[in-house]
Design an enzyme around this catalytic site. Structure first.
Site, PDB file in Angstrom:
ATOM      1  N   GLU A 125       0.670  -1.400   0.079  1.00 54.79           N
ATOM      2  CA  GLU A 125      -0.040  -0.033  -0.114  1.00 54.79           C
ATOM      3  C   GLU A 125       0.742   1.335  -0.006  1.00 54.79           C
ATOM      4  OE1 GLU A 125      -2.531   0.594   3.391  1.00 54.79           O
ATOM      5  OE2 GLU A 125      -3.678   1.916   2.574  1.00 54.79           O
ATOM      6  N   LYS A 167      -2.502  -2.186  -2.925  1.00 49.92           N
ATOM      7  CA  LYS A 167      -3.681  -1.112  -2.447  1.00 49.92           C
ATOM      8  C   LYS A 167      -3.193   0.349  -2.741  1.00 49.92           C
ATOM      9  CE  LYS A 167      -5.965  -0.040   1.667  1.00 49.92           C
ATOM     10  NZ  LYS A 167      -6.627  -0.791   2.929  1.00 49.92           N
TER      11      LYS A 167
HETATM   12  P1  13P Z   1      -9.035   4.291   4.252  1.00 47.99           P
HETATM   13  O1  13P Z   1     -10.055   3.731   3.293  1.00 47.99           O
HETATM   14  O2  13P Z   1      -9.822   5.126   5.436  1.00 47.99           O
HETATM   15  O3  13P Z   1      -8.133   5.122   3.501  1.00 47.99           O
HETATM   16  O4  13P Z   1      -8.174   3.278   5.040  1.00 47.99           O
HETATM   17  C1  13P Z   1      -7.451   2.341   4.338  1.00 47.99           C
HETATM   18  C2  13P Z   1      -6.679   1.792   4.864  1.00 47.99           C
HETATM   19  O5  13P Z   1      -5.618   1.097   4.445  1.00 47.99           O
HETATM   20  C3  13P Z   1      -6.705   1.326   6.562  1.00 47.99           C
HETATM   21  O6  13P Z   1      -5.787   0.673   6.717  1.00 47.99           O
END
Ligand code: 13P
Length: 337
Positions: A174, A216
């Site tokens: 991510e 992500k």
């Molecule tokens: P959000 O969708 O609130 O940005 O959160 C994503 C996330 O990675 C939480 O761990």
């Protein structure tokens, strides 16, 4: 199951991931800020509300949990993790222990929690966990994100990805380019491209198998205080352009974070990408705020509000499941609301 099979199951058509991995202290702070009382059972009750929402598995293939959540039990003593697995939802873990300031930088960060990670991941795999998630938080500003922060985060994410696959777990990588600031969508595009390029270079170096990896990603957006806000179609176009350039087609899926977007925008933009483009990867969601904002407000830590809060969660999961298939419309959103 091979990591490539787990990855494909996580991004099966019309389904996405619920990120429920807000740690207990941050959750309690948010609950209190919303005007609700906080008690010893709040975190357990909230996790239970989310994990056990009726019909959730129609739209949610996986749930990202904290270490604490993997050990929570309901009032009868049954493990919440066991119930998630029994519902056919793949549990995932956020093994990171918090952001650490990068030495020698003003305020850039890298995720912490690498110590003992190999052993912890083996223990999670034995519990039935199927995937990991590890985040980089990259802020656009004067001179940021720096090449230093981009490289340091890419290396740590790649190390975690390699360790995850060694344990039989799918890594969700991510690299979040944050929404905050007055930058234009063009700036966000250029930075997103640079971050993705560095991330995949590091994954290659660390011998990570892309077929068993998910990304992500953040959408390519105008900064939240930019006077010119790109519309839904421009966001879809710029996001897909960056991904096509930098995310290999061997990756089975990309799941978005919501990152502070409104519930509506997070859904509408995901839908536009799936409805308008022919894509080499599945494109779905891994939302925390855009799934849980409304349910949390409805719940307000009152037991009698649990069914209404679960209905609100089901609605958002359904709208995003439709968006993951490119089948969401404004009228469905309003008809079901
Ligand atoms: P959000 O969708 O609130 O940005 O959160 C994503 C996330 O990675 C939480 O761990």
């Amino acid at each position: 199951m091979a990591t490539s099979d787990i990855a494909r199951r996580l991004v099966q058509p019309g389904k996405g991931i619920m990120a429920a991995d807000r740690p207990s202290p941050a959750f309690k702070e948010l609950l209190a800020a919303g005007g609700s009382t906080v008690d010893d059972h709040s975190y357990r009750n909230w996790s239970q509300l989310l994990f056990r929402a009726p019909g959730l598995n129609d739209y949610v293939s996986g749930i990202i949990m904290t270490d604490e959540q993997t050990r929570l039990r309901d009032e009868r003593g049954d493990s919440l993790l066991g119930q998630v697995i029994a519902d056919g939802i793949i549990p995932g873990i956020s093994p990171f222990t918090g952001m650490v300031k990068l030495a020698g930088s003003a305020d850039e960060t890298v995720g912490g929690g690498l110590d003992g990670l190999r052993e912890r991941l083996a223990a999670y795999a034995a519990l039935g966990i199927g995937f990991t998630k590890w985040r980089a938080a990259l802020q656009i500003g004067a001179g940021t994100p720096s090449d230093y922060a981009i490289a340091a985060n890419a290396y740590v994410m790649a190390q975690v990805a390699a360790l995850s696959q060694e344990a039989g777990l799918v890594p969700i990588v991510e690299p979040e380019v944050m929404l905050w600031g007055d930058h234009t969508i063009e700036t966000c595009f250029a930075i997103t491209e640079r971050v993705l390029a560095r991330t995949f270079e590091a994954l290659y170096l660390h011998r990570v198998e892309l077929e068993g990896t998910l990304v992500k990603a953040s959408m390519v957006l105008s900064g939240d205080t930019c006077p010119v806000q790109a519309d839904v179609d421009a966001v879809a176009e710029q996001t897909i352009k960056a991904f096509r350039r930098q995310i290999p087609s061997a990756v089975p899926g990309i799941v978005f974070l919501s990152g502070g977007q409104s519930d509506y925008h997070a859904t509408a933009r995901l839908n536009a990408m799936n409805a308008q483009y022919d894509l080499p990867w599945a494109l779905s969601f891994s939302y925390a705020r855009a799934l849980q904002r409304e349910p949390m407000a409805v719940w307000s830590n009152q037991a009698e509000n649990v069914p209404a809060a679960q209905a609100a969660l089901h609605h958002r999961a359904k709208m995003n499941g439709l968006a993951a298939a490119g089948l969401w419309t404004d009228s469905l959103e309003n008809a079901a609301a």
